[in-house]
Scaffold this active site. Structure first.
Site, short mmCIF file in Angstrom:
data_model
loop_
_atom_site.label_atom_id
_atom_site.label_comp_id
_atom_site.label_asym_id
_atom_site.label_seq_id
_atom_site.Cartn_x
_atom_site.Cartn_y
_atom_site.Cartn_z
N CYS A 246 130.94 75.52 84.97
CA CYS A 246 131.24 76.93 85.21
C CYS A 246 130.84 77.70 83.95
O CYS A 246 131.37 77.42 82.86
CB CYS A 246 132.74 77.07 85.47
SG CYS A 246 133.31 78.76 85.61
N CYS B 220 125.59 81.80 87.08
CA CYS B 220 126.88 81.39 87.64
C CYS B 220 126.56 80.24 88.59
O CYS B 220 125.64 80.34 89.41
CB CYS B 220 127.51 82.55 88.40
SG CYS B 220 128.92 82.07 89.44
N1 DGL Z 1 131.03 79.29 89.02
C1 DGL Z 1 131.44 80.07 87.94
C2 DGL Z 1 130.41 80.34 86.88
O1 DGL Z 1 129.51 79.55 86.73
C3 DGL Z 1 132.57 81.03 88.04
C4 DGL Z 1 132.55 82.02 89.12
C5 DGL Z 1 133.86 82.74 89.18
O2 DGL Z 1 134.85 82.10 89.49
O3 DGL Z 1 133.89 83.95 88.93
O4 DGL Z 1 130.48 81.29 86.17
#
Ligand code: DGL
Length: 262
Positions: free
Chosen positions: A73, A183
């Site tokens: 993430c 993301c």
């Molecule tokens: N999948 C996440 C990222 O790579 C987070 C997305 C979120 O929960 O806002 O930033």
């Protein structure tokens, strides 16, 4: 060499895009995936909240005796990886927007970065951006609303495409020829992104680079597994398990059961 599992976590199911690259490169490793879907999206939540959630998940993974953890993430990496590294001595691999390969591939010298508002506002991202802003113009855009749509059990294609249009077209109008998916959720809708971006825009994410970095760190520490993985991926979630099961059926090619994060 170690047969202990590797932990991978995200605010939700976005990290499955990274998990996929890990599974491909390291098929012999046992993997535990934690989706904090009850608290997704992390993007607008603030760094302190994300640090607390990341520490909670780390504690769970440590209890399961993982030998390494991938923070799959971008938002949690920016907010929490430093504090996780202070507290845990195992290899911790994070993910950040792949600006370097994008800058290398761009012919126009203009690169778009689509990421969460949390990532874009973070010190870690601002430092990364400033490393490249001399040679490349970097346009940032928060993908507000996308994660929520991706986490829906039934995807609303029209809403996804409309949001993507509103994010990507303005970057293209300013000359961007390369788009960074900053993301991990966005890589799950790469085909929709490619449809909106059109054939002339290059799309870059960090999945393969993260898997390679994990491989390198395991080898350096002598932690790689030499025997085939004995279990399917163990999926754990803080969200509604029935919903999670449907999301896995959509985004993960192997059969899998989800258990609750406690
Ligand atoms: N999948 C996440 C990222 O790579 C987070 C997305 C979120 O929960 O806002 O930033």
């Amino acid at each position: 060499m170690s047969a202990a599992p590797i932990g991978v976590f995200d605010s939700g199911i976005g990290g499955l895009s990274i998990l996929h690259s890990i599974r491909q490169l390291l098929p012999d490793e046992d993997l535990i995936y934690v989706a904090d879907s009850a608290h997704a999206p992390y993007g607008p939540k603030g760094e302190e909240f994300i640090r607390q959630r990341s520490l909670h998940i780390m504690q769970y993974l440590a209890h399961r005796q993982v030998k390494a953890v991938v923070v799959a993430c971008n938002t949690a990496t920016a907010a929490a990886i430093a504090v996780l590294r202070e507290r845990y001595a195992i290899p911790l691999i994070g993910v950040e927007p792949a600006i370097k390969p994008a800058a290398e591939q761009s012919l126009s010298g203009v690169v778009g970065v689509l990421a969460t508002s949390g990532t874009i506002a973070s010190d870690k991202f601002l430092t990364l951006q400033s490393r490249f802003s001399g040679q490349t113009q970097i346009l940032t855009r928060a993908g507000t609303g996308l994660v929520e749509l991706i986490e829906q059990p039934q995807i609303d294609e029209a809403a996804v495409l409309a949001l993507l249009e509103s994010f990507i077209k303005p970057m293209q109008n300013k000359g961007a020829d390369t788009l960074v998916l900053g993301c991990t959720h966005y890589s799950l809708i790469r085909s929709q992104i490619a449809k909106v971006a059109g054939p002339d825009m290059k799309i870059v994410d960090a999945g393969t680079a993260v898997a390679k970095e994990l491989q390198r760190r395991l080898l350096t520490h002598g932690l790689n597994s030499l025997t085939p993985a004995s279990h399917p991926v163990s999926f754990v979630s803080s969200g509604d398990l029935a919903v999670q099961q449907r999301l896995l059926a959509r985004y993960w090619p192997e059969s899998a059961a989800v258990t609750a994060l406690v």
